[in-house]
Design a protein around this motif. Structure first.
Motif, PDB file in Angstrom:
ATOM      1  N   GLN A 101      27.512  46.941  36.468  1.00 31.94           N
ATOM      2  CA  GLN A 101      28.260  45.676  36.732  1.00 31.94           C
ATOM      3  C   GLN A 101      27.649  44.438  36.548  1.00 31.94           C
ATOM      4  O   GLN A 101      27.950  43.632  37.419  1.00 31.94           O
ATOM      5  CB  GLN A 101      29.047  45.761  38.018  1.00 31.94           C
ATOM      6  CG  GLN A 101      29.854  47.204  38.345  1.00 31.94           C
ATOM      7  CD  GLN A 101      30.000  47.480  39.810  1.00 31.94           C
ATOM      8  OE1 GLN A 101      29.028  47.773  40.741  1.00 31.94           O
ATOM      9  NE2 GLN A 101      31.418  47.504  39.994  1.00 31.94           N
ATOM     10  N   ASP A 106      29.669  41.424  35.901  1.00 33.82           N
ATOM     11  CA  ASP A 106      30.501  40.872  37.019  1.00 33.82           C
ATOM     12  C   ASP A 106      29.533  40.154  37.994  1.00 33.82           C
ATOM     13  O   ASP A 106      29.892  38.973  38.689  1.00 33.82           O
ATOM     14  CB  ASP A 106      31.002  42.102  37.894  1.00 33.82           C
ATOM     15  CG  ASP A 106      32.200  42.919  37.210  1.00 33.82           C
ATOM     16  OD1 ASP A 106      32.753  42.142  36.147  1.00 33.82           O
ATOM     17  OD2 ASP A 106      32.328  43.869  37.268  1.00 33.82           O
ATOM     18  N   ARG A 137      35.494  42.014  47.496  1.00 30.43           N
ATOM     19  CA  ARG A 137      36.642  41.855  46.565  1.00 30.43           C
ATOM     20  C   ARG A 137      37.811  41.480  47.471  1.00 30.43           C
ATOM     21  O   ARG A 137      37.949  41.904  48.479  1.00 30.43           O
ATOM     22  CB  ARG A 137      37.044  43.119  45.740  1.00 30.43           C
ATOM     23  CG  ARG A 137      35.934  43.331  45.035  1.00 30.43           C
ATOM     24  CD  ARG A 137      36.298  44.465  43.827  1.00 30.43           C
ATOM     25  NE  ARG A 137      35.236  44.846  42.826  1.00 30.43           N
ATOM     26  CZ  ARG A 137      35.123  43.966  41.897  1.00 30.43           C
ATOM     27  NH1 ARG A 137      35.828  43.170  41.208  1.00 30.43           N
ATOM     28  NH2 ARG A 137      34.113  44.377  41.080  1.00 30.43           N
TER      29      ARG A 137
END
Length: 189
Positions: A19, A22, A72
């Protein structure tokens, strides 16, 4: 992949080396806001450095010496919370957190920190949870206070970062204090 709900559409998810894009995008969005306090947001300057940071935390997790989670909100990555230090033999750990500007002021830092502290105390048997913060970082100090932590002291000019020697405040909560506060919250409901 697992997720831990923080309520109101927010959740924690593990951050893994795959990731890196990200993480880099999150750091790009949060660098100006958090870079004065959170080296990780400055050190992730390209895809390779972001991958190295995530691999470092994957290695720490494998060795049971640290962890990194993404925060998130409604599916969008808006921050991170970590155990910079996770010292099982001595039953101590250090929690750190950062958010991008759009996520600030919603209680996410407190809720994410609370979730990882609960895990550290209740699941892993940590006795002492620390929060190290620059004396200049008032939002982070506010989170430490809201978590019920006690200011242990100040390490004067102990952290040189970006041309400034920061006084670092040490805040902590002990497992009996944490458990008593959490039980009092439950009783109040």
């Amino acid at each position: 992949m697992f997720a831990i709900s923080l309520g109101d559409g927010a959740e924690l998810r593990p951050f893994e080396p795959w990731q890196a894009a990200d993480l880099l995008a999150l750091c790009d969005r949060s660098r100006e806001y958090a870079g004065a306090w959170v080296p990780l947001t400055v050190l992730a300057e390209d895809l390779e450095s972001a991958r190295r940071i995530l691999q470092t935390y994957a290695d720490k997790q494998a060795a049971d010496t640290g962890r990194l989670y993404g925060i998130r909100q409604d599916g969008a990555l808006v921050g991170g919370v970590l155990f910079r230090i996770f010292d099982v033999p001595n039953e101590t750990c250090e929690v750190g957190i950062w958010l991008e500007p759009s996520a600030a002021g919603r209680g996410l830092a407190r809720r994410a920190s609370r979730a990882v502290i609960d895990w550290a105390v209740y699941e892993r048997g940590m006795h002492r949870v620390e929060w190290l913060v620059s004396s200049r970082n008032t939002p982070s100090i506010r989170v430490a206070k809201n978590l019920g932590m006690t200011k242990d002291g100040v390490l004067r000019e102990s952290f040189p970062w970006q041309g400034i020697r920061h006084d670092m405040e040490v805040w902590s909560v002990l497992a009996p204090e944490w458990k008593a506060a959490r039980e009092a919250e439950q009783d109040a409901r």
